[in-house]
Design a protein around this motif. Sequence first.
Motif, short mmCIF file in Angstrom:
data_model
loop_
_atom_site.label_atom_id
_atom_site.label_comp_id
_atom_site.label_asym_id
_atom_site.label_seq_id
_atom_site.Cartn_x
_atom_site.Cartn_y
_atom_site.Cartn_z
N ARG A 493 0.86 -1.20 0.00
CA ARG A 493 0.00 0.00 0.00
C ARG A 493 0.88 1.23 0.00
NH1 ARG A 493 -5.00 1.53 0.31
NH2 ARG A 493 -5.83 -0.52 0.83
N GLU A 494 0.73 2.01 -1.09
CA GLU A 494 1.51 3.24 -1.21
C GLU A 494 0.73 4.42 -0.64
OE1 GLU A 494 4.48 4.05 -2.08
OE2 GLU A 494 5.16 2.03 -2.58
N SER A 495 -0.59 4.37 -0.82
CA SER A 495 -1.43 5.48 -0.35
C SER A 495 -2.84 4.95 -0.15
CB SER A 495 -1.45 6.61 -1.38
OG SER A 495 -2.13 6.14 -2.55
N ARG A 496 -3.75 5.85 0.22
CA ARG A 496 -5.15 5.45 0.42
C ARG A 496 -5.73 4.83 -0.84
NH1 ARG A 496 -9.12 6.27 4.04
NH2 ARG A 496 -11.02 6.57 2.85
N ARG A 497 -5.33 5.36 -1.97
CA ARG A 497 -5.91 4.92 -3.23
C ARG A 497 -5.13 3.78 -3.89
NH1 ARG A 497 -8.57 9.44 -5.43
NH2 ARG A 497 -10.26 9.93 -3.99
N SER A 498 -3.83 3.76 -3.62
CA SER A 498 -2.99 2.86 -4.39
C SER A 498 -2.49 1.67 -3.55
CB SER A 498 -1.80 3.65 -4.95
OG SER A 498 -0.76 2.77 -5.32
N ALA A 499 -3.07 0.48 -3.85
CA ALA A 499 -2.65 -0.73 -3.13
C ALA A 499 -2.75 -1.92 -4.07
CB ALA A 499 -3.53 -0.95 -1.91
N TRP A 500 -1.91 -2.89 -3.88
CA TRP A 500 -1.97 -4.09 -4.72
C TRP A 500 -1.50 -5.31 -3.93
CZ3 TRP A 500 1.51 -0.16 -5.04
CH2 TRP A 500 2.87 -0.48 -5.00
N VAL A 501 -1.82 -6.47 -4.47
CA VAL A 501 -1.46 -7.71 -3.80
C VAL A 501 -0.74 -8.62 -4.80
CG1 VAL A 501 -3.77 -8.66 -4.26
CG2 VAL A 501 -2.32 -9.76 -2.56
N THR A 502 0.35 -9.25 -4.33
CA THR A 502 1.09 -10.19 -5.18
C THR A 502 0.91 -11.59 -4.62
OG1 THR A 502 2.72 -8.56 -5.86
CG2 THR A 502 3.39 -10.86 -5.98
N LEU A 503 0.44 -12.49 -5.47
CA LEU A 503 0.27 -13.89 -5.05
C LEU A 503 1.46 -14.69 -5.55
CD1 LEU A 503 -3.51 -14.40 -6.03
CD2 LEU A 503 -2.56 -13.37 -3.95
N ARG A 504 2.21 -15.30 -4.64
CA ARG A 504 3.34 -16.15 -5.05
C ARG A 504 2.92 -17.60 -4.91
NH1 ARG A 504 8.37 -12.92 -2.66
NH2 ARG A 504 8.43 -11.35 -4.31
N ALA A 505 2.90 -18.30 -6.03
CA ALA A 505 2.37 -19.66 -6.04
C ALA A 505 3.47 -20.69 -5.78
CB ALA A 505 1.71 -19.94 -7.38
N ALA A 506 3.04 -21.85 -5.28
CA ALA A 506 3.98 -22.92 -4.96
C ALA A 506 4.68 -23.44 -6.21
CB ALA A 506 3.24 -24.07 -4.27
#
Length: 515
Positions: A493-506
Amino acid sequence: MPPQQRTIASGELIPAIGYIRVSMLMEEQISPEIQRAAITDWARRNGRRIVRWIEDLDATGRNFRRKIMKAIEGIESGDAREIIVWKFNRFGRNRTGNAVNLGRVNLAGGELQSATEDVDARTAVGRLTRGMLMEIASFESDRIGEQWAETHAYRVASGLPANGRPRFGYVLRGRQPDPLHAHRTLRAPDDGPERYEPDPITGPVLADLYRRYIAGTGGQKLAAYLNQTGLRTTRGNHWSDVAIRGMLDRGFGAGLLRIHDPNCECNQPANCSNMTLIKGAHQPVISEEEWQAYRRRRLRVAATPPRARASIYPLAASLRCGHCGSRMTPCAEGPEPAVRYLCSGYLRKRTCLARSARRSAIEAIVVRELAQWADDIAAEAPVANEPSQATIQPERAKLEAEVAAADAAMDALTLKMAKGIIPEDSYIRARDVLLTERAVAAAALEEDDRPAPLQRHEYVPVIRTVVEEWLTLRPEARREMVADLLPEILIFRESRRSAWVTLRAAWGEERTFPI
Ligand SMILES: [Zn+2]
Ligand SMILES: [Zn+2]
């Protein structure tokens, strides 16, 4: 150190220290009571007065130096004139120890007496006899050590555990209880060769323990479950968390033996922690896949802090702050619990910013994107250079077949000798050849240190189960399955508006999505 002995008037009893030691060698274990009785008796008959007892009952021999030194210091300080032992072989642990200890006692004007060996140490012949008795004791001790090492190697080569102890989940055949020692067993030749066969009752229970653990049940719950069934450990005790994990880790139920690493160069295999798993001669009660799944969860749990382990939130085992790597802690918003995940680095130490994300949003992304991922993998044509199970398995299957063939040949051979069809010396020659073949194949099967990962396409059915059963799976089972598929879920999360999620798979890929 100068001798401090005062003169002892005739008729006065000579002050002595009674020294009792229980040897670490089974064959020499004489109870402290017997030693004490013999020493007391000898002292009474020979005009000695026991001023002090020193007992060295630590069978491991680790504190040996400290205890014997107390006795020697007793002589040097003049508290006593003699040390009385049950036999001379109680006095030192080896040749050098004997000589040094005896030297110190004599230097201080003291003497060493044996309650059961009639030696007059005042004469040259007596001293020679005593020296020889000590030498014989050292020789015996060496010989027993060699025999033990030989037997040990033979057992390992035969696919048997180093000692013939009972194992939970198995019936021990070819051995009988030792009438002299509780928890020990002796060979029972009438019952055929020594072997472990899955127990019809506890065998399935052992398999069940592995499966429950894989499905997310912790060690404490497993122990409670097992204690409720009324089943006890092979020593008749209640189960504990530690006992369960120890048993499952040893992998006996997966057909494995835990042995001292043959490549280790230490000379203390009994105390060495450098262990390795090899294939044993007994039938496993779980499959190879289940064993690998067990090990994967074990590694994962070991890397998870205790609070997150029992979490009912499906992503708890995998979630991390993408900025600082800390775990994400579920936080309440007003009366509603666990609405947001918040960086624990911020929460505990303020080493990060207040990076957070709504729990419902992250879970929705994970479910939706896992479903998509499964479809993508399934839609792809199998990649040519991906080593498939089909190419790995034959090598393993071949080795396993070799081990099985050697086992079968051994059984047939043993039977032939038992029936008198072949003489014993031919049996021994043939047996050694077979055992060598078996050991070579078993060593090649030796476990890799890391659990084997699945192939990419093999995850598809697991993903589909998680997605389809998301609402019906038990929380801990769902958490473990997610962790198996997505070892890491990173929140940024960089700011209130800017967030992302990274999924690292097995399976080694990762995908990133806006929150
Ligand atoms: Zn070692
Ligand atoms: Zn952070």
